[in-house]
Write a protein that holds these residues in place. Structure first.
Motif, PDB file in Angstrom:
ATOM      1  N   PHE A 182      -3.892  11.795  -5.564  1.00 33.28           N
ATOM      2  CA  PHE A 182      -4.561  10.679  -4.887  1.00 33.28           C
ATOM      3  C   PHE A 182      -5.482  10.025  -5.909  1.00 33.28           C
ATOM      4  O   PHE A 182      -6.135  10.716  -6.688  1.00 33.28           O
TER       5      PHE A 182
ATOM      6  N   PHE B 132      -8.416   9.247  -6.616  1.00 33.49           N
ATOM      7  CA  PHE B 132      -9.844   9.400  -6.357  1.00 33.49           C
ATOM      8  C   PHE B 132     -10.699   8.743  -7.433  1.00 33.49           C
ATOM      9  O   PHE B 132     -11.780   8.231  -7.143  1.00 33.49           O
TER      10      PHE B 132
ATOM     11  N   LEU C 133     -11.033   5.102  -6.687  1.00 34.86           N
ATOM     12  CA  LEU C 133     -11.860   4.962  -5.488  1.00 34.86           C
ATOM     13  C   LEU C 133     -13.332   5.156  -5.831  1.00 34.86           C
ATOM     14  O   LEU C 133     -14.182   4.345  -5.444  1.00 34.86           O
TER      15      LEU C 133
ATOM     16  N   PHE D 175      -6.283  -0.350  -8.368  1.00 31.71           N
ATOM     17  CA  PHE D 175      -6.178   0.012  -6.951  1.00 31.71           C
ATOM     18  C   PHE D 175      -4.838  -0.459  -6.381  1.00 31.71           C
ATOM     19  O   PHE D 175      -4.143   0.283  -5.688  1.00 31.71           O
TER      20      PHE D 175
ATOM     21  N   GLU E 167      -1.848   1.574  -7.918  1.00 31.13           N
ATOM     22  CA  GLU E 167      -1.845   2.951  -7.422  1.00 31.13           C
ATOM     23  C   GLU E 167      -1.423   3.006  -5.951  1.00 31.13           C
ATOM     24  O   GLU E 167      -0.693   3.915  -5.544  1.00 31.13           O
ATOM     25  N   THR E 168      -1.863   2.045  -5.159  1.00 31.49           N
ATOM     26  CA  THR E 168      -1.467   1.999  -3.751  1.00 31.49           C
ATOM     27  C   THR E 168       0.031   1.733  -3.618  1.00 31.49           C
ATOM     28  O   THR E 168       0.721   2.385  -2.824  1.00 31.49           O
TER      29      THR E 168
ATOM     30  N   ALA F 157      -1.215   8.390   2.608  1.00 28.85           N
ATOM     31  CA  ALA F 157      -2.132   8.348   1.462  1.00 28.85           C
ATOM     32  C   ALA F 157      -2.407   6.900   1.048  1.00 28.85           C
ATOM     33  O   ALA F 157      -3.542   6.552   0.717  1.00 28.85           O
TER      34      ALA F 157
ATOM     35  N   ASN G 138      -6.008   5.106   1.137  1.00 34.07           N
ATOM     36  CA  ASN G 138      -6.574   4.482  -0.045  1.00 34.07           C
ATOM     37  C   ASN G 138      -7.053   3.065   0.259  1.00 34.07           C
ATOM     38  O   ASN G 138      -8.150   2.667  -0.138  1.00 34.07           O
TER      39      ASN G 138
ATOM     40  N   SER H  15     -11.025   2.405   0.413  1.00 32.58           N
ATOM     41  CA  SER H  15     -11.497   1.498  -0.634  1.00 32.58           C
ATOM     42  C   SER H  15     -12.214   0.290  -0.036  1.00 32.58           C
ATOM     43  O   SER H  15     -13.315  -0.057  -0.466  1.00 32.58           O
TER      44      SER H  15
END
Length: 122
Positions: free
Chosen positions: A33, A35, A38, A83, A86-87, A98, A102, A106
């Protein structure tokens, strides 16, 4: 030219900071994930809100320093593009929950962090 150099210097520091935080968080929690992104985005949103209010209402900061910090440092430290990628990677891997977490975390945490920062800056 001074303003451009201020943004460039701040951007270099912000990018290095983002890389350092993301690397450390990935080493601690693993890559399952994002993180690190984030944490960077929430911390950067808090700092941006706090400093925006502080600079606008309580502390005079020269324009070059404001550009160095707000546009350069924090602009490079936080990253919506990472972001997004990654999403999308989570979605492509079939990890819908997940990816949704996110996005939700976020958006909500960054807005709250920016608001809290502005409140404290005032």
């Amino acid at each position: 030219m001074t303003r451009i150099l201020a943004i460039a210097f701040g951007g270099a520091l912000g990018a290095l900071g983002r890389h350092g935080v993301s690397t450390a968080v990935a080493a601690a929690f693993g890559p399952r994930f994002p993180f690190g992104t984030l944490i960077v985005n929430v911390a950067g949103s808090f700092a941006m809100g706090w400093l925006f209010a502080l600079f606008a209402e309580r502390v005079h900061v020269p324009p070059e320093m404001r550009l160095l910090i707000m546009t350069g440092l924090l602009g490079a430290f936080t990253t919506f593009s990472t972001f997004s990628v990654e999403t999308l990677a989570l979605l492509q891997a079939g990890r819908w929950l997940a990816a949704a977490a996110n996005v939700l975390l976020s958006v909500v945490l960054c807005l709250c962090a920016a608001g809290l920062g502005m409140l404290l800056g005032r």
